[in-house]
Design a protein around this motif. Sequence first.
Motif, mmCIF file in Angstrom:
data_model
loop_
_atom_site.group_PDB
_atom_site.id
_atom_site.type_symbol
_atom_site.label_atom_id
_atom_site.label_comp_id
_atom_site.label_asym_id
_atom_site.label_seq_id
_atom_site.Cartn_x
_atom_site.Cartn_y
_atom_site.Cartn_z
ATOM 1 N N ILE A 4 -6.069 29.262 -49.468
ATOM 2 C CA ILE A 4 -5.316 28.142 -50.012
ATOM 3 C C ILE A 4 -5.654 26.941 -49.147
ATOM 4 C CG2 ILE A 4 -3.059 27.225 -50.616
ATOM 5 C CD1 ILE A 4 -1.983 30.086 -50.567
ATOM 6 N N LYS A 5 -6.370 25.993 -49.679
ATOM 7 C CA LYS A 5 -6.860 24.874 -48.880
ATOM 8 C C LYS A 5 -5.886 23.703 -48.952
ATOM 9 C CE LYS A 5 -11.704 26.207 -49.281
ATOM 10 N NZ LYS A 5 -13.092 25.778 -49.611
ATOM 11 N N ILE A 6 -5.379 23.316 -47.771
ATOM 12 C CA ILE A 6 -4.389 22.250 -47.717
ATOM 13 C C ILE A 6 -4.880 21.077 -46.873
ATOM 14 C CG2 ILE A 6 -2.502 23.913 -47.991
ATOM 15 C CD1 ILE A 6 -1.810 23.385 -44.987
ATOM 16 N N ILE A 49 -3.722 30.599 -45.714
ATOM 17 C CA ILE A 49 -3.663 29.139 -45.785
ATOM 18 C C ILE A 49 -4.685 28.551 -44.809
ATOM 19 C CG2 ILE A 49 -2.199 27.109 -45.460
ATOM 20 C CD1 ILE A 49 0.213 28.964 -46.056
ATOM 21 N N GLU A 50 -5.442 27.587 -45.268
ATOM 22 C CA GLU A 50 -6.496 26.974 -44.444
ATOM 23 C C GLU A 50 -6.361 25.453 -44.478
ATOM 24 O OE1 GLU A 50 -11.405 26.800 -44.180
ATOM 25 O OE2 GLU A 50 -10.423 27.815 -45.849
ATOM 26 N N VAL A 51 -6.290 24.836 -43.312
ATOM 27 C CA VAL A 51 -6.238 23.377 -43.219
ATOM 28 C C VAL A 51 -7.664 22.845 -43.308
ATOM 29 C CG1 VAL A 51 -5.557 21.396 -41.818
ATOM 30 C CG2 VAL A 51 -4.171 23.483 -41.785
ATOM 31 N N VAL A 52 -7.900 21.964 -44.282
ATOM 32 C CA VAL A 52 -9.265 21.447 -44.471
ATOM 33 C C VAL A 52 -9.340 19.926 -44.277
ATOM 34 C CG1 VAL A 52 -9.963 23.334 -45.983
ATOM 35 C CG2 VAL A 52 -8.920 21.283 -46.986
ATOM 36 N N ALA A 135 -9.589 20.288 -50.628
ATOM 37 C CA ALA A 135 -8.146 20.545 -50.559
ATOM 38 C C ALA A 135 -7.553 20.676 -51.957
ATOM 39 C CB ALA A 135 -7.448 19.424 -49.798
ATOM 40 N N GLU A 136 -6.558 21.564 -52.063
ATOM 41 C CA GLU A 136 -5.848 21.779 -53.328
ATOM 42 C C GLU A 136 -4.420 21.243 -53.280
ATOM 43 O OE1 GLU A 136 -6.851 26.100 -54.746
ATOM 44 O OE2 GLU A 136 -6.743 26.069 -52.550
ATOM 45 N N ALA A 163 -2.032 19.120 -55.701
ATOM 46 C CA ALA A 163 -0.593 19.351 -55.733
ATOM 47 C C ALA A 163 0.021 18.672 -54.520
ATOM 48 C CB ALA A 163 -0.304 20.850 -55.719
ATOM 49 N N PHE A 164 1.347 18.456 -54.553
ATOM 50 C CA PHE A 164 1.998 17.683 -53.501
ATOM 51 C C PHE A 164 3.274 18.382 -53.060
ATOM 52 C CE2 PHE A 164 4.308 14.003 -51.717
ATOM 53 C CZ PHE A 164 3.300 13.379 -50.993
#
Length: 382
Positions: A4-6, A49-52, A135-136, A163-164
Amino acid sequence: MKKIKIAIVGVGNCASSLIQGIHYYRSKNRNTASGLMHWAINGYSPCDIEVVAAFDIDARKVGKDVASAIFAEPNCTEVFCPDIPELGVTVQMGHVLDGFSEHMKDYNDRSTFLLSGMSEPDQQQVVEVLKESGAEILVHYLPVGSEDATRFYVECALEAGLAFINNIPVFIASDPIWAKKFENAGLPIIGDDIKAQLGATIVHRTLTDLFRKRGLTLDRTYQLNTGGNTDFLNMLNRRRLASKKTSKTEAVQSVASKRLDQENIHVGPSDYVPWQKDNKICFIRMEGSMFGDVSMNLELRLSVEDSPNSAGVVIDAIRCAKLALDQGISGTLLGPAAYFCKHPPKQFTDDDAFRLLEDFIAQGQSAAGKVSSLFSERKKSV
């Protein structure tokens, strides 16, 4: 499972706790993990979860890898996962607008932001970073009172197709106009103002609901909060507090048997105590009457580390947003917003909000399972 790229806006204490948590739970499994509301949502565990991408305005963070930036001053939250390898993600300079309160310049650099003086990106530049990162979901952590800056990043998320998750009390998800924009864009949004895992608001709500269920009359109540992080320092500017007080007060009012007059309810941040750092202390008093109109009162003191308390909820909100993306669900996610946030589009009791959340997760997972099963059957028939 895919990651999940955030992307994160605001690399402060809350972001630090979230990122520490993502790595902390990599050494855990369903049987050994504690401190989570859900180990997995639609098959995604916390470590998926992955911070990109990340944005901040502090010179001590901009230009650094996220893994080191989360431990830079003025961050002061508890370090429970110190050994985080470099993520290969550099903190980008953000757009300031009202994301910084002028009075904070009067405090030393260890307590407040150290503005970098770097050129600020415009909307198109931020959008390009978000798109290039893959990022998603955009996780929003700006300071309370950042009305213009929040709307700037909301527009960026919409343009970039993200998404937010709105963790602060600027009303976006609960504003029908903004909610409709996300629905039309085919994007989910969760907000507004994250409700801590076991914080002042959820405890105050639970006690207020208990009064109602047990037939007690609540005549007056207050909730006083003190802390020593940059959030509390920022909120010394009372002009930035209007939406925060509205959010916290309405969260309590909405579960009372009858609404209290304004002079009989006080809910909100109260003062900044530097040595408390990220420790938040909450004092709640409730006065009312019971059988025979006999008077009673209740007092409670709660002490929690503020940012991990938030991260325990955000880590679920991220996975619910991803579930919505996977299932093509857009607009405000009513169940997750009601359970995770202080100021959702519609208030429910926490029992009802919990059921709505669990139904949302179950139905989404069921739909995903049916699609997966259908895909497998098609592969077998080829």
